[in-house]
Enzyme design. Structure first.
Site, short mmCIF file in Angstrom:
data_model
loop_
_atom_site.label_atom_id
_atom_site.label_comp_id
_atom_site.label_asym_id
_atom_site.label_seq_id
_atom_site.Cartn_x
_atom_site.Cartn_y
_atom_site.Cartn_z
N CYS A 113 0.84 -1.20 0.00
CA CYS A 113 0.00 0.00 0.00
C CYS A 113 0.88 1.25 0.00
O CYS A 113 1.58 1.51 -0.96
CB CYS A 113 -0.99 -0.04 1.16
SG CYS A 113 -2.34 1.14 0.96
N HIS A 217 -3.91 -4.75 0.67
CA HIS A 217 -3.36 -5.16 1.97
C HIS A 217 -3.44 -6.68 2.11
O HIS A 217 -4.35 -7.20 2.77
CB HIS A 217 -4.14 -4.50 3.11
CG HIS A 217 -3.74 -3.08 3.36
ND1 HIS A 217 -2.73 -2.74 4.24
CD2 HIS A 217 -4.19 -1.93 2.82
CE1 HIS A 217 -2.58 -1.42 4.25
NE2 HIS A 217 -3.45 -0.91 3.39
N GLU A 219 -1.80 -8.66 3.93
CA GLU A 219 -1.66 -9.12 5.32
C GLU A 219 -3.01 -9.26 6.02
O GLU A 219 -3.14 -10.04 6.95
CB GLU A 219 -0.72 -8.18 6.09
CG GLU A 219 -1.32 -6.88 6.58
CD GLU A 219 -1.48 -5.81 5.50
OE1 GLU A 219 -1.18 -6.09 4.31
OE2 GLU A 219 -1.94 -4.70 5.83
#
Ligand SMILES: [Mn+2]
Length: 245
Positions: A113, A217, A219
């Protein structure tokens, strides 16, 4: 030995609910868990003196830049426009110098990001300060208030890169960004875009493509689509290859 992966911290200037209103450094737990899950040894690297990034780079095998604020426009030759969001010069300066220090080695770096945007600016690319300044029809790239662990838009991968290998031609991702890559930095190539042509993935043109980034994102999407872990796994594998040489 497991490769040591430095994850650059963000900083609360006023950590109201965490530490009695004092400044505090932090990394979202998702990143630490992701790196540990794929065989890396995660470390939190605080924002300190940007003149010392080369010393830090010498200590670790791979580097991860995470999400957060926008990047200060004067760092890529623009004045701030009214709809730009929050920036952090302290973080910009440290992370940009870190990228430049990593560039002098053969070590890998992943940007997520904001991290991908910082990577781009450090290599002389430019950003849209806010996607509304693209001046063309577009989809929603800031999915809030929708839960950020859910996907919200498709990303279309280019052939012959790690994102195509992991996800195939198209994949659903989350989206939590106001800024985006406008012109790519030196040696960076776009490897994925959304349906409205926003850059959603880049990598560098060296043999290992050791600089790489995604605009979403991963994660936070691991529970929804575990393939997102392979993005972090690529960083750890590249770092490991360098440590064993
Ligand atoms: Mn997006």
């Amino acid at each position: 030995m497991k490769p040591k992966i430095a994850i650059v911290a963000n900083q609360y200037e006023f950590a109201e609910n965490v530490f009695h209103n004092h400044p505090a450094s932090y990394v979202p737990q998702f990143f630490l868990d992701a790196i540990a899950k794929v065989g890396g040894l995660p470390f939190i690297l605080p924002l300190t003196n940007p003149e010392e990034t080369a010393d830090y780079v010498a200590q670790f095998d791979g580097f991860l830049l995470t999400g957060g604020q926008g990047v200060s426009p004067f760092l890529y030759g623009e004045e701030p426009l009214p709809k730009m969001g929050q920036t952090s010069l302290k973080r910009d300066r440290f992370e940009i110098n870190l990228v430049k220090s990593v560039a002098k080695t053969d070590k890998p770096l992943l940007g997520v990001c904001r991290g991908m945007q910082v990577l781009n600016v450090a290599l002389n690319g430019k950003l849209y300060q806010n996607l509304i300044y693209r001046d063309r029809p577009q989809i929603k790239h800031m999915q809030i208030p929708t839960d950020d662990s859910q996907p919200s838009h498709y990303v279309y991968t280019q052939p012959d890169n790690f994102l195509r290998d992991i996800f195939g031609e198209k994949v659903l991702v989350n989206s939590l960004h106001q800024q985006a890559v406008k012109t790519t930095g030196d040696d960076l190539t776009v490897i994925a875009r959304s349906s409205d042509d926003v850059v959603e993935g880049v990598w560098s043109q060296d043999k290992d493509h050791r600089f790489f980034g995604v605009q979403w994102h991963p994660e936070m999407l691991v529970d929804y689509d575990a393939r997102n872990l392979q993005i972090f796994e690529r960083l750890v594998k590249l770092a490991k290859a360098k440590t064993s040489v």
